[in-house]
Design a protein around this motif. Structure first.
Motif, PDB file in Angstrom:
ATOM      1  N   GLN A 268       0.818  -1.211   0.000  1.00 31.74           N
ATOM      2  CA  GLN A 268       0.000   0.000   0.000  1.00 31.74           C
ATOM      3  C   GLN A 268       0.856   1.267   0.000  1.00 31.74           C
ATOM      4  OE1 GLN A 268      -2.174   0.307   3.667  1.00 31.74           O
ATOM      5  NE2 GLN A 268      -3.878   1.386   2.722  1.00 31.74           N
ATOM      6  N   VAL A 269       0.439   2.225  -0.817  1.00 29.53           N
ATOM      7  CA  VAL A 269       0.966   3.584  -0.749  1.00 29.53           C
ATOM      8  C   VAL A 269      -0.186   4.460  -0.279  1.00 29.53           C
ATOM      9  CG1 VAL A 269       1.940   5.517  -2.035  1.00 29.53           C
ATOM     10  CG2 VAL A 269       2.635   3.179  -2.588  1.00 29.53           C
TER      11      VAL A 269
ATOM     12  N   GLY B 159      -2.967   7.016   0.487  1.00 29.24           N
ATOM     13  CA  GLY B 159      -3.531   8.157  -0.213  1.00 29.24           C
ATOM     14  C   GLY B 159      -3.384   8.116  -1.715  1.00 29.24           C
ATOM     15  N   ARG B 160      -2.891   6.993  -2.256  1.00 31.11           N
ATOM     16  CA  ARG B 160      -2.684   6.927  -3.710  1.00 31.11           C
ATOM     17  C   ARG B 160      -3.211   5.598  -4.246  1.00 31.11           C
ATOM     18  NH1 ARG B 160       3.102   8.335  -5.707  1.00 31.11           N
ATOM     19  NH2 ARG B 160       1.918   8.707  -7.601  1.00 31.11           N
TER      20      ARG B 160
ATOM     21  N   LYS C  49      -1.594   2.956  -6.927  1.00 32.94           N
ATOM     22  CA  LYS C  49      -0.135   3.055  -6.897  1.00 32.94           C
ATOM     23  C   LYS C  49       0.378   2.146  -5.786  1.00 32.94           C
ATOM     24  CE  LYS C  49       0.046   6.299 -10.064  1.00 32.94           C
ATOM     25  NZ  LYS C  49       0.646   6.060 -11.391  1.00 32.94           N
TER      26      LYS C  49
ATOM     27  N   HIS D  52       3.933   0.140  -3.710  1.00 32.95           N
ATOM     28  CA  HIS D  52       5.366  -0.021  -3.504  1.00 32.95           C
ATOM     29  C   HIS D  52       5.720  -1.437  -3.925  1.00 32.95           C
ATOM     30  CE1 HIS D  52       9.321   0.841  -1.982  1.00 32.95           C
ATOM     31  NE2 HIS D  52       9.328  -0.328  -1.350  1.00 32.95           N
TER      32      HIS D  52
ATOM     33  N   ARG E  27      11.732  10.980  -9.278  1.00 32.34           N
ATOM     34  CA  ARG E  27      10.457  10.755  -9.970  1.00 32.34           C
ATOM     35  C   ARG E  27      10.418  11.471 -11.310  1.00 32.34           C
ATOM     36  NH1 ARG E  27      11.175   7.899  -6.698  1.00 32.34           N
ATOM     37  NH2 ARG E  27       9.906   7.243  -4.928  1.00 32.34           N
TER      38      ARG E  27
ATOM     39  N   THR F 298      11.879   4.925  -9.850  1.00 38.47           N
ATOM     40  CA  THR F 298      10.899   4.517  -8.845  1.00 38.47           C
ATOM     41  C   THR F 298      11.188   3.086  -8.412  1.00 38.47           C
ATOM     42  OG1 THR F 298       9.275   3.505 -10.339  1.00 38.47           O
ATOM     43  CG2 THR F 298       9.170   5.909 -10.081  1.00 38.47           C
TER      44      THR F 298
END
Length: 208
Positions: free
Chosen positions: A49-50, A52-53, A56, A58, A144, A149
Motif C-alpha cells: 500500500q501507498v 492516499g494513492r 499506486k 510499492h 520521480r 521509482t
C-alpha cells in the motif's frame, strides 16, 4: 540464512523491526496476520500500500532460500545518506499481510523460472539498474522526474536477470516483463478494491 551483501554499488540500510500484535483499526475483515506461506527457493514480487494513492503500489522483491528464509530487496528511502533513495536489503523473519506500521501487502507473486544469482552478482545487477546514476539523485522529486521509482528499478532488474540467463519462464506462462508487470498491477488493483469496499482480508499469494 541469507546474509546482506557487502556494501558496494548498493546502499545497505539496517531496519530494526518490532512485531505488531493488533490489527489496524477500522479494518474488521482483516485476517489474524499470520505469516504468508511462501515456497522455498523462490523469487517473489510483492506490492504494498501507498497511503492516499489508490492504484499506486510499492514494489519489492522477496527471495527465499531452501529454508524459506526471506531476503527483501527494494528501492526505498535511505535516511542518513547522501541520496534520497537506493537499494535496500533486509533479512526478514516472515512476510505478513500488514506490517508494524499498518502498511498492507496486497499481492506476493511467485515468478516461476527465476534462478536467484549469487548474492555478489545480484548486488552488481541491482546496483547498476540506473547505470548513469546508480544511487539516484538527492531528492525524491528528482528521481520521480526521471522515472526512478521502486517499480521501474524492480522491472529493469528483472529484465537484466532475463538477459543474463537467470530467468527461464515455462512456455505456458507470461513471457515478458511488460506482461508480468501488467498482470501484477491488475491483480493488485483488484485486491486493493477489496480494501476500499471493506472486504479485504489478507494478501494474495499467487504464482504467475
Amino acid at each position: 540464512m541469507h546474509s546482506p551483501p557487502e556494501p558496494a554499488m548498493t546502499l545497505i540500510v539496517k531496519v530494526k523491526r518490532k512485531r505488531l500484535t493488533q490489527r489496524p483499526k477500522g479494518m474488521a475483515a482483516l485476517s489474524e496476520n499470520n505469516p504468508l506461506q511462501l515456497s522455498p527457493d523462490s523469487f517473489y514480487i510483492g506490492t504494498s500500500q501507498v497511503f492516499g494513492r489508490p492504484g499506486k503500489f510499492h514494489w519489492s522483491i522477496y527471495s527465499t532460500d531452501e529454508n524459506c528464509n526471506i531476503l527483501r530487496v527494494h528501492w526505498a528511502v535511505t535516511p542518513g545518506t547522501d541520496f534520497a533513495e537506493g537499494v535496500v536489503y533486509e533479512d526478514i523473519a516472515s512476510l505478513r499481510t500488514y506490517s508494524e506500521t499498518n502498511v498492507l501487502t496486497f499481492v506476493c507473486a511467485n515468478i516461476s523460472g527465476v534462478r536467484m544469482p549469487p548474492l555478489d552478482v545480484f548486488r552488481t545487477l541491482a546496483g547498476t539498474v540506473f547505470a548513469n546514476t546508480p544511487h539516484g539523485y538527492s531528492s525524491v522529486k528528482e528521481n520521480r522526474d526521471r522515472n526512478i521509482t521502486c517499480r521501474t528499478w524492480l522491472l529493469r532488474l528483472l529484465k537484466a536477470m532475463m538477459d543474463k540467463g537467470y530467468v527461464s519462464r515455462p512456455p505456458d506462462t507470461l513471457q515478458t516483463v511488460k506482461e508480468i508487470e501488467k498482470c501484477i498491477i491488475e491483480i493488485s488493483i483488484e485486491v486493493e478494491d477489496k480494501l476500499l469496499d471493506d472486504t479485504f482480508s489478507e494478501a494474495h499469494v499467487i504464482d504467475i
